[in-house]
Design an enzyme around this catalytic site. Structure first.
Site, PDB file in Angstrom:
ATOM      1  N   ARG A   6      39.524  59.106  45.426  1.00 44.83           N
ATOM      2  CA  ARG A   6      38.657  60.054  44.713  1.00 44.83           C
ATOM      3  C   ARG A   6      38.781  59.862  43.201  1.00 44.83           C
ATOM      4  O   ARG A   6      38.874  60.816  42.443  1.00 44.83           O
ATOM      5  CB  ARG A   6      39.003  61.498  45.088  1.00 44.83           C
ATOM      6  CG  ARG A   6      38.816  61.852  46.551  1.00 44.83           C
ATOM      7  CD  ARG A   6      37.365  61.813  46.947  1.00 44.83           C
ATOM      8  NE  ARG A   6      37.133  62.449  48.241  1.00 44.83           N
ATOM      9  CZ  ARG A   6      35.979  62.388  48.898  1.00 44.83           C
ATOM     10  NH1 ARG A   6      34.970  61.703  48.394  1.00 44.83           N
ATOM     11  NH2 ARG A   6      35.832  62.977  50.061  1.00 44.83           N
ATOM     12  N   ASP A  13      40.111  47.561  43.192  1.00 44.24           N
ATOM     13  CA  ASP A  13      39.106  48.437  43.796  1.00 44.24           C
ATOM     14  C   ASP A  13      39.102  48.178  45.301  1.00 44.24           C
ATOM     15  O   ASP A  13      39.642  47.173  45.771  1.00 44.24           O
ATOM     16  CB  ASP A  13      37.745  48.116  43.172  1.00 44.24           C
ATOM     17  CG  ASP A  13      36.624  48.940  43.764  1.00 44.24           C
ATOM     18  OD1 ASP A  13      36.855  50.138  44.016  1.00 44.24           O
ATOM     19  OD2 ASP A  13      35.528  48.402  43.980  1.00 44.24           O
ATOM     20  N   LYS A  34      21.871  64.981  52.263  1.00 43.86           N
ATOM     21  CA  LYS A  34      22.983  64.210  52.815  1.00 43.86           C
ATOM     22  C   LYS A  34      23.979  63.925  51.692  1.00 43.86           C
ATOM     23  O   LYS A  34      23.616  63.828  50.525  1.00 43.86           O
ATOM     24  CB  LYS A  34      22.494  62.901  53.440  1.00 43.86           C
ATOM     25  CG  LYS A  34      22.070  61.847  52.441  1.00 43.86           C
ATOM     26  CD  LYS A  34      21.723  60.536  53.116  1.00 43.86           C
ATOM     27  CE  LYS A  34      21.319  59.516  52.050  1.00 43.86           C
ATOM     28  NZ  LYS A  34      20.784  58.285  52.612  1.00 43.86           N
ATOM     29  N   GLY A  63      37.080  55.379  44.859  1.00 41.68           N
ATOM     30  CA  GLY A  63      36.413  56.674  44.841  1.00 41.68           C
ATOM     31  C   GLY A  63      36.235  57.265  46.230  1.00 41.68           C
ATOM     32  O   GLY A  63      35.756  58.389  46.382  1.00 41.68           O
ATOM     33  N   ASP A  64      36.653  56.522  47.269  1.00 37.54           N
ATOM     34  CA  ASP A  64      36.498  56.981  48.644  1.00 37.54           C
ATOM     35  C   ASP A  64      37.458  58.121  48.972  1.00 37.54           C
ATOM     36  O   ASP A  64      38.432  58.362  48.264  1.00 37.54           O
ATOM     37  CB  ASP A  64      36.746  55.828  49.619  1.00 37.54           C
ATOM     38  CG  ASP A  64      35.454  55.088  49.927  1.00 37.54           C
ATOM     39  OD1 ASP A  64      34.417  55.510  49.397  1.00 37.54           O
ATOM     40  OD2 ASP A  64      35.492  54.096  50.667  1.00 37.54           O
ATOM     41  N   ASN A  82      31.512  50.355  37.986  1.00 37.55           N
ATOM     42  CA  ASN A  82      32.497  51.428  37.854  1.00 37.55           C
ATOM     43  C   ASN A  82      33.913  50.894  37.660  1.00 37.55           C
ATOM     44  O   ASN A  82      34.834  51.664  37.403  1.00 37.55           O
ATOM     45  CB  ASN A  82      32.443  52.352  39.077  1.00 37.55           C
ATOM     46  CG  ASN A  82      32.750  51.604  40.367  1.00 37.55           C
ATOM     47  OD1 ASN A  82      32.481  50.404  40.478  1.00 37.55           O
ATOM     48  ND2 ASN A  82      33.304  52.288  41.331  1.00 37.55           N
ATOM     49  N   ASP A  83      34.106  49.586  37.796  1.00 40.80           N
ATOM     50  CA  ASP A  83      35.439  48.995  37.596  1.00 40.80           C
ATOM     51  C   ASP A  83      35.610  48.393  36.200  1.00 40.80           C
ATOM     52  O   ASP A  83      36.701  47.938  35.867  1.00 40.80           O
ATOM     53  CB  ASP A  83      35.687  47.895  38.640  1.00 40.80           C
ATOM     54  CG  ASP A  83      35.564  48.410  40.066  1.00 40.80           C
ATOM     55  OD1 ASP A  83      36.107  49.494  40.334  1.00 40.80           O
ATOM     56  OD2 ASP A  83      34.914  47.754  40.885  1.00 40.80           O
ATOM     57  N   PHE A  89      20.745  61.416  43.740  1.00 40.39           N
ATOM     58  CA  PHE A  89      22.201  61.365  43.924  1.00 40.39           C
ATOM     59  C   PHE A  89      22.884  61.185  42.571  1.00 40.39           C
ATOM     60  O   PHE A  89      22.381  60.478  41.704  1.00 40.39           O
ATOM     61  CB  PHE A  89      22.561  60.202  44.841  1.00 40.39           C
ATOM     62  CG  PHE A  89      24.042  59.994  45.004  1.00 40.39           C
ATOM     63  CD1 PHE A  89      24.752  60.683  45.977  1.00 40.39           C
ATOM     64  CD2 PHE A  89      24.727  59.125  44.176  1.00 40.39           C
ATOM     65  CE1 PHE A  89      26.107  60.504  46.124  1.00 40.39           C
ATOM     66  CE2 PHE A  89      26.093  58.936  44.323  1.00 40.39           C
ATOM     67  CZ  PHE A  89      26.785  59.629  45.296  1.00 40.39           C
ATOM     68  N   LYS A 100      40.416  55.550  36.615  1.00 42.21           N
ATOM     69  CA  LYS A 100      40.978  54.235  36.927  1.00 42.21           C
ATOM     70  C   LYS A 100      41.593  53.619  35.670  1.00 42.21           C
ATOM     71  O   LYS A 100      42.695  53.073  35.700  1.00 42.21           O
ATOM     72  CB  LYS A 100      39.892  53.314  37.494  1.00 42.21           C
ATOM     73  CG  LYS A 100      39.374  53.713  38.862  1.00 42.21           C
ATOM     74  CD  LYS A 100      38.362  52.693  39.378  1.00 42.21           C
ATOM     75  CE  LYS A 100      37.863  53.044  40.774  1.00 42.21           C
ATOM     76  NZ  LYS A 100      36.935  52.026  41.304  1.00 42.21           N
TER      77      LYS A 100
END
EC number: 7.6.2.1
Length: 1298
Positions: A903, A516, A681, A793-794, A933-934, A658, A909
Site C-alpha cells: 500500500r 517494485d 468497481k 501499492g498492492d 510510479n517507480d 479512477f 517508496k
C-alpha cells in the site's frame, strides 16, 4: 449579483470572487474592466445593462490616477495585459436607478483598487484565442499576447559559449584546478621543470573531456534540430498548410494524423470519429504504453473538415504551464452567432501532450496552448541529480591525503634547504656567485618561491591522468553490458541500456535492493481467473449445471445455483464489468453491427480490446468468456452482447474516473428501458465502507482467500438512481468540472457524495504471473549478502503471496506485521518495541550481515509494513523528534532477512529508500521498477534500474541502467558489477602506487643535490610517464581483467561478499599500496646509488653522470610497475600481451630515439647517447634485473602467505580453479575420448580446445543448485570431494577418492 474578477497575465494573477446582493430590480449587467499598464495607468470601466425590455446602456469611466502598487510591470515581450471581467446577474424591472448604478460602480472601483494593491490571492491563467480570431464585439477585450515559439532546447552549449563554459565547468574539478595553478606557477617563476611537463598532461585531459562532452552535446543539438524541423500541418484560412514545428504559435489549429507525434500541447477539438474520441499512447512521457482515450468537447467534435474547424470562434482560459502530466484545468468559450457563449470545462482528458502518439484514429484537430519549453514534456526535463559512486569518493579522499604528502614534502625540503645553506660556502659556492639583487631579496619571498618550486617538482604525485583514464574505463566498460547476449530478450527484441557509465563499479557494492512488484517481479500480464457473485464462484471455460458450454462462454458455478433474484444480480454483475471501464475496441477487428439485434459468437471473438490498464482488458475478456461481450462505444452509447446474443445499448451519462486516492471508478449509464444505474468497481478497502446491502461477509472471505493466493482482486457494486438523484449528481459534477480553482478537490467531494449507499454485487480475481527465474534471482541475491525489499501499492495478502512465490519469504520465515490493522489494537510505540524485542532476542551476538539467508543457526524474520504505518513512523512526534521511531524501525529492519512494504504511494517508496540510504551505515542502495510510479525511488537510490516492461519506458528513461527482465539483474550485479569494482579499484590503487614510485626517488635525490631542485629525470620522461609509458596497460587491465570466470561468479553468489563495503579501497589497502610504492622507490634509488658509488662502470673507466643515474632509476621503475601489473593479471589475452610488452618496447624505442640513436638528427643536448651509454655497461644490466626482482619480491611473498594462511573466498575459488586445470601428464585427448568419461558424468568441452573442468559438489542439499552439472546422477552428486581432477575423468571411481 455574481462578481467575477479575472486577469490573463503570466506572472500576474486572477481572482474569482462572488458577491451576493439583492437589488430591487431585475436586469443583466456586465461590467468590464480593462487595464493597460503598457500605456501608463489607464483604466476603462464599461458597464453594460441589458434589461428585459431590450434597453441597453453603456457607462464608460476612465481614470488616470490608478496606481498599481501590487502589480509589477514587466518587459513588453513577456507582458500580457490584465483583463478584468465583472459579470453581474440580477433581476429587476426596466426602471433602474442611475443613483444605485453609480453607488454600485463606486463599490466596484474600491474593490478594483484593493485588488490592484495586491490584497487578494492571485492565481495564474492565460487566455488563448483559437485560430487567432478576435472574440465577438462586447464579449471581452482582445489583447494580443506573446508566448515562446515551439523550439525545444535540450543542449547545454552553443557554438559561441562552448569553450568558456566547458573550461569553467572542467576547472571546477579540484584536480584540474590544481594542475592549472601548478602550470601557472611554472610560467611565472623559475622552476626546475618546464611548464610543458604540467601543461601537456593537463591539456590532454582537458581536450579529451571537452571532445567527449562536445560530441554528446552535438548529438543533443542534432536531436533538437530533427524535432524542431519536423513538418506540421496546421489550418490557415480554411486550408491545410505545412510548416516546421518550431514555427508553431499558441492559438494555431493543428492537424495530426495516425501514428504521428503531437508537436506541442493541444486542446483536442475533433477527430474523424463521430463520437469525438481519439486513442493516444504516452509511453515516451509517463511510461504507460497502453492506449488512453481522449475526448473532444461536444460543441467542437462535429468539425471534421478544415473549413469547419476554421469557422470555429472560441477562446480558451487555462492555467499557466506546470509540469504535472495528469493535471489540467481550463474552460473553453464557444461563440455562436445568435446566442451567448457556451462554456465547457476542460480537463486532462481533453489535453493531448507533446511527445504522445496518435493511435487507431485517422486524424484529429487541436489548438496549441503550450509550445516549446512551456510544454509539459519540456517542463519534465529535470536534470537528474549527479550521483557519485563510492569509488569516486574514495578517490577524492586519497587525493587529499596525497596533497597533504605533497605539501609536507615541499615544506620539509624548503626548511632543509635553508638549514643546509646556513653555512656561507654552501649558499654561495665559488662557481655560482649570487647577484646583488638576489642578495637583497627578502628571506620570506625567497622561501615562498622555493616552496612553490618544490611543489612543482613533486606535483607528479597527484595523478592528473587518472581522471581521464577512469572516465575512459567507465565509458568503454559500459559497452560490455550492452553487448552481453545473455541479457538480450528475444521475445521483446530488447537488450540492456546504459544511461550513465559513472556508476558501473557501484553495481558491485549494492547492499539493499528495493524492487517494485507488478511488472518487475511479475509479468504484468493479467489473466482472468474467477469471479464471486453473491457467494457463488464462477470460473470461465468449465461447466455450467453439468453441461459444457460453448468455448466462448464457459462457466463453472462451484456453489449451489442462484435463485431468481440471484440471476438478476448475476446479470447485473456481468453488465457492470461490461460497462464500468475505459476500454476501447480496436476498429480493424471490429464488426459493424449497425442497429441489428444480435451478433454471432464467432464474430464476438474478433474484438481486440485496448486500455491503459491491463486489469481492465483482463476483466472485459474474462466476462466475454462468461457470456457477455462488450462491443463498442458509439455515439455515446455502449453496446454489449448478452448470453442470448441480444444487443443491449446503454447511454453513457457520466464517467467518474479512477484515481489512486479513491482507488475506484464509476460510470452512470441509462438503459433502453430508461433506468439509470451507477456501477462502481475498485479495491475492497474502497468499496466495502460504501456498501449498505449485499452478501459482504461471503464476498470478503473469498477476496481474502484469493489475495492469499496472490491474485489481484476488485469488488463490484451498483445502485439505481432516480431521475431527481441523477439531476442532482449531474449538477454537482458540472459545477466541479467548470471550476478553475480547486477543481480536483471539488470533484473528489462530488464523487464522495455520489458513490455511497451502494449494493455489493461481487468480486473478481485476476492473476499476474511471476516472471521467469525471478525466484532464482532473489535467492542468489540473498546469498550474495544483499537484502531485498519489495515496495508495492498492492494489498498485503496479494503481495505476501507473491513474496512467498519468489522465495523472498521462506516456509520457515516468521512474519512480523507493522500494519494499520495491528496498530488499531496497540499503539505504534508498543508495536515497535515488541517487534524490536522479538528480533533482538534471537539475534544474539551475530549480525545479519555475517550470515547467509540460508543459515539455519538463526531465526529467519520477515517484516510487513503498510503505507499508513510508515507515515506514522516518518511523522515527527509532538515533541518535535521522529528519530526515535525511525531508529527503532531501522533496527528491526536490519535484523530481518526480507521486508515487504505494501500500500505504498510513489513518494513513500522514495522515502523508504532515502531512510535506508542515510542511515548510520550509509549502505549502497539499488531501486528497480518498471512504471512511472517507480521513478521517484529510482532517482533517489544510489543506482536506479528500469525494467523495459509493459508499462512503457518512463522508468527506463529515468534510470541509470535498463534491463528487459528482472532475471537479468543477477548477472548485472554478480558478474558485471563484481568485475567493474575489481577492475576500477585496482586502477585507482595502481595509479597512486606508480606515482609514489615515480616521485619519491625525486624527493630522495634532493638530499644529494643540496636541495637545489635539480630534477632526477629528463623532461620527456616526466611528461610521458603517465601519458604513454604506463597508461595503456592499466587501462586494458581495467577493461579485460577477470580474476575468476563468469560461470564461477554466477554459480557462487557468496563471492560477492568479498568485495562488499568498498573492501578493496579501504584505508588499510590504500596504506599497503602506498608503503609498497615507498619501498620500491627506496630500492630503485638506493640500489642504483650504492651499486655504482665510486665505481668506474664503463670499459674506458668513465663514471655515470646524473642523467645516466636518473635514466637507470627510471628504467627500473618503468619495468617494475609494468611487471607488477602483469603479476596481478589473472586473465591473459593477446591484447594484454601486446599492450604490456608493447609498452616496455615503446619505452626502449623512445629512449633510443630521444637519445639520438635511431634518429641522429634528434641529438637532444642533455640526453644525447645517455641511454645507450647506460646499456653499454654490464653492471647496469645486472642492476636492472636485480632491482626489479627485489622490488617485486615483497608483494609476491605477501600474496603467497596470505593465500596460504588467510585466503578469502575468491582466493579459495582461484586455488580450486588452478588445481583443477588439467595436469600436463594427462593426455588432452583423453578428455575428448568417450571411453575416458565417467559413465554417469558427461563432460562436453566447448569449442575445439578442451577447457579445464570444474566440478564443485556439496554435502548440503541446499547447495546442490551450485553444482555446475545439475544433470549429474545421484552417485556423482553424493560425492564429497571438492574437485574433479583430470585423472579422475580417465578411470571411474566408486569411492569418494583420495
Amino acid at each position: 449579483m455574481d462578481l467575477v474578477l479575472s486577469t490573463n497575465s503570466r506572472g500576474q494573477h486572477i481572482i474569482d470572487q462572488v458577491l451576493s446582493t439583492s437589488p430591487p430590480h431585475s436586469q443583466h449587467m456586465d461590467l468590464v474592466l480593462s487595464t493597460s499598464p503598457l500605456h501608463g495607468q489607464h483604466m476603462d470601466l464599461v458597464l453594460s445593462t441589458s434589461p428585459l425590455h431590450g434597453q441597453h446602456m453603456d457607462l464608460v469611466l476612465s481614470t488616470s490616477s490608478l496606481q498599481f502598487s501590487g502589480a509589477e510591470v514587466q518587459d513588453v515581450g513577456d507582458m500580457k495585459e490584465p483583463e478584468l471581467d465583472l459579470r453581474q446577474s440580477t433581476h429587476e424591472p426596466a426602471m433602474c436607478s442611475s443613483v444605485w448604478q453609480c453607488s454600485l460602480l463606486h463599490q466596484y472601483e474600491n474593490l478594483v483598487l484593493q485588488w490592484c494593491a495586491g490584497e487578494e490571492n492571485w492565481v495564474d491563467s492565460r487566455t488563448i484565442y483559437v485560430g487567432h480570431k478576435e472574440p465577438p464585439p462586447g464579449a471581452e477585450a482582445y489583447i494580443p499576447q506573446r508566448y515562446p515559439d515551439n523550439r525545444i532546447v535540450s543542449s547545454k552549449y552553443t557554438f559561441w559559449n562552448f569553450i568558456p563554459k566547458n573550461l569553467f565547468e572542467q576547472f571546477r574539478r579540484i584536480a584540474n584546478f590544481y594542475f592549472l595553478i601548478i602550470f601557472l606557477v611554472q610560467l611565472i617563476i623559475d622552476t626546475p621543470t618546464s611548464p610543458v611537463t604540467s601543461g601537456l598532461p593537463l591539456f590532454f585531459v582537458i581536450t579529451v573531456t571537452a571532445i567527449k562532452q562536445g560530441y554528446e552535446d552535438w548529438l543533443r543539438h542534432k536531436a533538437d534540430n530533427a524535432m524542431n524541423q519536423c513538418p506540421v500541418h496546421f489550418i490557415q484560412h480554411g486550408k491545410l498548410v505545412r510548416k516546421q514545428s518550431r514555427k508553431l504559435r499558441v492559438g494555431d489549429i493543428v492537424m495530426v494524423k495516425e501514428d504521428e507525434t503531437f508537436p506541442c500541447d493541444l486542446i483536442f477539438l475533433s477527430s474523424n470519429r463521430a463520437d469525438g474520441t481519439c486513442h493516444v499512447t504516452t509511453a515516451s512521457l509517463d511510461g504507460e504504453s497502453s492506449h488512453k482515450t481522449h475526448y473532444a468537447v461536444p460543441d467542437t467534435k462535429g468539425f471534421h473538415t478544415e473549413e469547419d474547424v476554421d469557422r470555429l470562434h472560441a477562446t480558451i482560459e487555462c492555467e499557466q504551464p506546470q509540469p504535472d502530466l495528469y493535471k489540467f484545468v481550463g474552460r473553453i468559450n464557444v461563440y455562436n452567432e445568435q446566442h451567448d457563449p457556451v462554456v465547457r470545462p476542460l480537463g486532462s482528458e481533453n489535453l493531448l501532450l507533446r511527445g504522445a502518439t496518435l493511435k487507431n484514429t485517422e486524424k484529429i484537430f487541436g489548438v496549441a496552448i503550450y509550445t516549446g519549453m512551456e510544454t509539459k514534456m519540456a517542463l519534465n526535463y529535470q536534470s537528474k541529480s549527479q550521483k557519485r559512486s563510492a569509488v569516486e569518493k574514495s578517490m577524492n579522499a586519497f587525493l587529499i591525503v596525497y596533497l597533504c604528502i605533497l605539501i609536507s614534502k615541499a615544506l620539509v625540503n624548503t626548511v632543509l634547504k635553508y638549514v643546509w645553506q646556513s653555512e656561507p660556502f654552501r649558499d654561495e659556492p665559488w662557481y655560482n656567485q649570487k647577484t646583488e639583487s638576489e642578495r637583497q631579496r627578502s628571506l620570506f619571498l625567497r622561501a615562498f618561491t622555493d616552496f612553490l618550486a618544490f611543489m612543482v617538482l613533486f606535483n607528479y604525485i597527484i595523478p592528473v591522468s587518472m581522471y581521464v583514464t577512469v572516465e575512459m574505463q567507465k565509458f568503454l566498460g559500459s559497452y560490455f553490458i550492452t553487448w552481453d547476449e545473455d541479457m538480450f530478450d528475444e521475445e521483446m527484441g530488447e537488450g540492456p541500456l546504459v544511461n550513465t557509465s559513472d556508476l558501473n563499479e557501484e553495481l558491485g557494492q549494492v547492499e539493499y535492493i528495493f524492487t517494485d512488484k507488478t511488472g518487475t517481479l511479475t509479468e504484468n500480464n493479467m489473466a482472468f481467473r474467477e469471479c464471486c457473485i453473491e457467494g457463488h464462484v464462477y470460473v470461465p471455460h468449465v461447466v455450467c449445471n453439468g453441461q459444457v458450454l460453448p468455448d466462448s462462454a464457459g462457466i463453472d458455478m462451484i456453489d449451489s445455483s442462484p435463485g431468481v433474484s440471484g440471476k438478476e444480480r448475476e446479470e447485473l454483475f456481468f453488465r457492470a464489468l461490461c460497462l464500468c471501464h475505459t476500454v476501447q475496441v480496436k476498429e480493424d477487428d471490429h464488426v459493424d453491427l449497425g442497429d441489428g439485434p444480435g451478433k454471432s459468437p464467432d464474430s464476438a471473438k474478433s474484438c481486440v480490446y485496448i486500455s491503459s490498464s491491463p486489469d481492465e482488458v483482463a476483466l472485459v475478456e474474462g466476462v466475454q468468456r462468461l457470456g457477455f461481450t462488450y462491443l463498442r462505444l458509439k455515439d455515446n452509447f455502449m453496446e454489449i452482447l448478452n448470453r442470448d446474443n441480444d444487443l443491449e445499448r446503454f447511454e453513457l451519462l457520466e464517467v467518474l474516473s479512477f484515481d489512486s486516492v479513491r482507488r475506484r471508478m464509476s460510470v452512470i449509464v441509462k438503459s433502453a428501458a430508461g433506468e439509470i444505474y451507477l456501477f462502481c468497481k475498485g479495491a475492497d478497502s474502497s468499496i466495502f465502507p460504501r456498501v449498505i446491502e449485499g452478501k459482504v461477509d461471503q464476498i470478503r472471505s473469498r477476496v481474502e482467500r484469493n489475495a492469499v493466493e496472490g491474485l489481484r482482486t476488485l469488488c463490484v457494486a451498483y445502485k439505481r438512481l432516480a431521475p431527481e438523484e441523477y439531476e442532482g449528481a449531474c449538477a454537482l459534477l458540472q459545477a466541479a468540472k467548470v471550476a478553475l480553482q480547486d477543481r480536483e478537490k471539488k470533484l473528489a467531494e462530488a464523487y464522495e457524495q455520489i458513490e455511497k449507499d451502494l449494493v455489493l454485487l461481487g468480486a473478481t480475481a485476476v492473476e499476474d504471473r511471476l516472471q521467469e527465474k525471478a525466484a532464482d534471482t532473489i535467492e542468489a541475491l540473498q546469498k550474495a549478502g544483499i537484502k531485498v525489499w519489495v515496495l508495492t501499492g498492492d494489498k498485503m495478502e496479494t503481495a505476501a503471496a507473491t513474496c512467498y512465490a519468489c522465495k523472498l519469504f521462506r516456509r520457515g520465515t516468521q512474519l512480523l506485521e507493522l500494519t494499520t490493522k495491528r496498530m488499531e489494537e496497540q499503539s505504534l510505540h508498543d508495536v515497535l518495541f515488541e517487534l524490536s524485542k522479538t528480533v533482538l532476542r534471537c539475534s544474539g551476538s551475530l549480525t545479519r550481515d555475517t550470515f547467509s539467508g540460508l543459515s539455519t543457526d538463526m531465526h529467519d524474520y520477515g517484516l510487513i509494513i503498510d503505507g499508513a504505518a510508515l507515515s506514522l513512523i516518518m511523522k515527527p512526534r509532538e515533541d518535535g523528534s521522529s528519530s526515535n521511531y525511525r531508529e527503532l524501525f531501522l533496527e528491526i529492519c536490519r535484523n530481518c532477512s526480507a521486508v515487504l512494504c505494501c500500500r505504498m504511494a510513489p513518494l513513500q517508496k522514495a522515502q523508504i529508500v532515502k531512510l535506508i540510504k542515510f542511515s548510520k551505515e550509509h549502505p549502497i542502495t539499488l531501486a528497480i521498477g518498471d512504471g512511472a510510479n517507480d521513478v521517484s525511488m529510482i532517482l533517489e537510490a544510489h543506482v536506479g534500474i528500469g525494467v523495459i516492461g509493459k508499462e512503457g519506458r518512463q522508468a527506463a528513461r529515468n534510470s541509470d541502467y535498463a534491463i528487459p527482465k528482472f532475471k537479468h539483474l543477477k548477472k548485472m550485479l554478480l558478474v558485471h558489477g563484481h568485475f567493474y569494482y575489481i577492475r576500477i579499484s585496482e586502477l585507482v590503487q595502481y595509479f597512486f602506487y606508480k606515482n609514489v614510485c615515480f616521485i619519491f626517488p625525486q624527493f630522495l635525490y634532493q638530499f644529494f643535490c643540496g636541495f637545489s631542485q635539480q630534477t632526477l629525470y629528463d623532461t620527456a620522461y616526466l611528461t610521458l610517464y603517465n601519458i604513454s609509458f604506463t597508461s595503456l596497460p592499466i587501462l586494458l587491465y581495467s577493461l579485460m581483467e577477470q580474476h575468476v570466470s563468469m560461470d564461477v561468479l554466477k554459480r557462487d553468489p557468496t563471492l560477492y561478499r568479498d568485495i562488499a563495503k568498498n573492501a578493496l579501497l579501504r584505508w588499510r589497502v590504500f596504506i599497503y599500496w602506498t608503503f609498497l610504492g615507498v619501498f620500491d622507490a627506496l630500492v630503485f634509488f638506493f640500489g642504483a646509488y650504492f651499486m655504482f658509488e665510486n665505481t668506474p662502470v664503463t670499459s674506458n673507466g668513465q663514471m655515470f653522470g646524473n642523467w645516466t643515474f636518473g635514466t637507470l632509476v627510471f628504467t627500473v621503475m618503468v619495468f617494475t610497475v609494468t611487471l607488477k601489473l602483469a603479476l596481478d593479471t589473472h586473465y591473459w589475452t593477446w591484447i594484454n600481451h601486446f599492450v604490456i610488452w608493447g609498452s616496455l618496447l615503446f619505452y626502449i624505442v623512445f629512449s633510443l630515439l630521444w637519445g639520438g640513436i635511431i634518429w641522429p638528427f634528434l641529438s637532444y643536448q642533455r640526453m644525447y647517447y645517455v641511454f645507450i651509454h647506460m646499456l653499454s655497461s654490464g653492471p647496469s644490466w645486472l642492476a636492472i634485473v636485480l632491482l626489479i626482482i627485489v622490488s617485486l619480491l615483497p608483494d609476491v611473498l605477501k600474496k603467497v602467505l596470505c593465500r596460504q594462511l588467510w585466503p578469502t573466498a575468491t582466493e579459495k575459488t582461484q586455488n580450486v580453479q588452478f588445481q583443477n586445470h588439467v595436469s600436463e601428464f594427462t593426455p588432452l585427448t583423453s578428455l575428448q575420448s568417450p571411453s575416458s568419461q565417467h559413465p554417469g558424468c558427461v563432460v562436453t568441452p566447448r569449442g575445439s580446445f578442451p577447457r579445464p573442468v570444474t566440478c564443485v559438489f556439496w554435502r548440503s542439499e541446499e547447495y546442490s543448485a551450485l553444482s555446475p552439472f545439475p544433470g549429474l546422477p545421484a552417485h556423482c552428486r553424493s560425492s564429497v570431494r571438492l574437485g574433479c581432477w583430470g585423472s579422475d575423468l580417465e578411470t571411474p571411481r566408486n569411492g569418494p577418492g583420495p
